[in-house]
Design a protein around this motif. Structure first.
Motif, PDB file in Angstrom:
ATOM      1  N   ASP A   9       0.827  -1.210   0.000  1.00  0.00           N
ATOM      2  CA  ASP A   9       0.000   0.000   0.000  1.00  0.00           C
ATOM      3  C   ASP A   9       0.860   1.259   0.000  1.00  0.00           C
ATOM      4  O   ASP A   9       0.496   2.278  -0.605  1.00  0.00           O
ATOM      5  N   GLY A  68      -7.254   3.997  -4.840  1.00  0.00           N
ATOM      6  CA  GLY A  68      -7.843   2.802  -4.261  1.00  0.00           C
ATOM      7  C   GLY A  68      -7.938   2.792  -2.754  1.00  0.00           C
ATOM      8  O   GLY A  68      -8.404   1.812  -2.162  1.00  0.00           O
ATOM      9  N   THR A  70      -9.560   4.069   0.850  1.00  0.00           N
ATOM     10  CA  THR A  70     -10.900   4.474   1.254  1.00  0.00           C
ATOM     11  C   THR A  70     -10.829   5.295   2.532  1.00  0.00           C
ATOM     12  O   THR A  70      -9.960   5.078   3.379  1.00  0.00           O
ATOM     13  N   PRO A  92      -5.699  -0.480   0.019  1.00  0.00           N
ATOM     14  CA  PRO A  92      -6.310  -1.538  -0.785  1.00  0.00           C
ATOM     15  C   PRO A  92      -6.164  -2.931  -0.199  1.00  0.00           C
ATOM     16  O   PRO A  92      -7.027  -3.790  -0.408  1.00  0.00           O
TER      17      PRO A  92
END
Length: 310
Positions: A9, A68, A70, A92
């Motif tokens: 990530d 990607g 959130t 992600p």
């Protein structure tokens, strides 16, 4: 496996922010494990902390969302009210990500201290942080400075935090003279001194002389903190009521502010302790879905205002 997920990530975030030209660096976790500790598997970390240029805070958030990630903190009314210098996201692969605009999260502490995130980002250096991932990290002096402030404001109650500081002072390029100058310029010198004395007492850190707290009453405050440590040895066992660290978390630029802060934080920790014993745990409201566009706009306006304040 957890480290690999975090690094995956981080690689995505690095590519997205670099492509957009947003200044950023990685804090703590993978940066410390790879560049500060003797071996990466000695230093556990759970989340990913990213410091982004506060002047492009809103851009950084949108870029990560498009990559990607959130958003977990979605209560913009509560965020505006608290003026926290971080937002919680999820990567992600499920990594917990804290997107920072300043290394001091709480607005009250930012009013007391004056750490310039933009200057920190200007001094960052590129480093490999594992598994072929390249990222920018704080320079050796800022690394120690950040670790002292972070540990102090959170009570300096974890042995790992103290070891972070010990190992970080052994980096090539670290300078006690430069650390002294930066802590004084940011009004964090008293806090840094108190935490350094705990690292000295617990892990044997060699602090060059003279390294005094200076300022009216500063030496007296440090003596109070270290004498308490001498009476109540650290580290203690889990559940030890003396692990709250209120004398550290309450330390402010002056002894008078520190005394008030210590009393306040001690009362807060006792209140939380009573609630915990009664299993009355506070629920965070930040992850409630309150998409107030006006509050969101005002939150980022506050970030820009803080970034422009000397």
């Amino acid at each position: 496996m957890h480290h690999l997920r975090v690094l995956h990530d981080l690689k995505l975030a690095a590519a997205a922010l670099d492509d957009a030209g947003v200044g950023w660096c990685v804090l703590k976790g993978p940066a410390l494990a790879q560049t500060v500790w003797p071996a990466p598997d000695m230093r556990q970390f759970q989340d990913l902390d990213i410091l982004a240029d506060p002047r492009r805070a809103q851009d950084a958030l949108e870029i990560l969302l498009q990559a990607g990630f959130t958003l977990v903190d979605r209560n913009w009314v509560a965020l505006e009210r608290s003026a926290r210098a971080e937002l919680a996201l999820r990567g992600p692969t499920g990594t917990a990500v804290d997107l920072h605009w300043n290394v001091v999260v709480a607005s009250g502490a930012r009013r007391q201290f004056s750490i310039d995130a933009v200057e920190m980002l200007d001094r960052t250096v590129p480093r490999g942080v594992g598994n072929g991932v390249q990222a920018r990290v704080l320079d050796p002096v800022d690394t120690v400075h950040h670790l002292l402030v972070h540990a102090g404001l959170d009570g300096a109650h974890k042995l790992m935090w103290l070891a972070d500081i010990l190992y970080a002072t052994r980096q090539d390029g670290f300078s006690w003279v430069a650390l002294d100058a930066r802590t004084r310029a940011s009004r964090t010198h008293l806090l840094a001194t108190a935490v350094l004395r705990r690292v000295q007492g617990v892990l044997g850190l060699e602090i060059p002389a003279p390294w005094g707290s200076d300022g009216p009453g500063g030496d007296a405050w440090v003596r109070l903190v270290t004498s308490r440590d001498a009476r109540i040895p650290f580290p203690g066992l889990p559940g030890d009521p003396h692990l709250g660290g209120s004398l550290y978390s309450g330390t402010a630029p002056t002894w008078y502010e520190s005394a008030l802060g210590g009393v306040r934080d001690r009362a807060r920790s006792r209140r939380y302790g009573r609630r915990g014993d009664a299993e009355e745990f506070e629920v965070s409201v930040l992850d409630e879905d309150v998409p107030d566009p006006d509050a969101r706009r005002r939150y980022f306006e506050r970030v820009l205002a803080d970034a422009s304040t000397p």
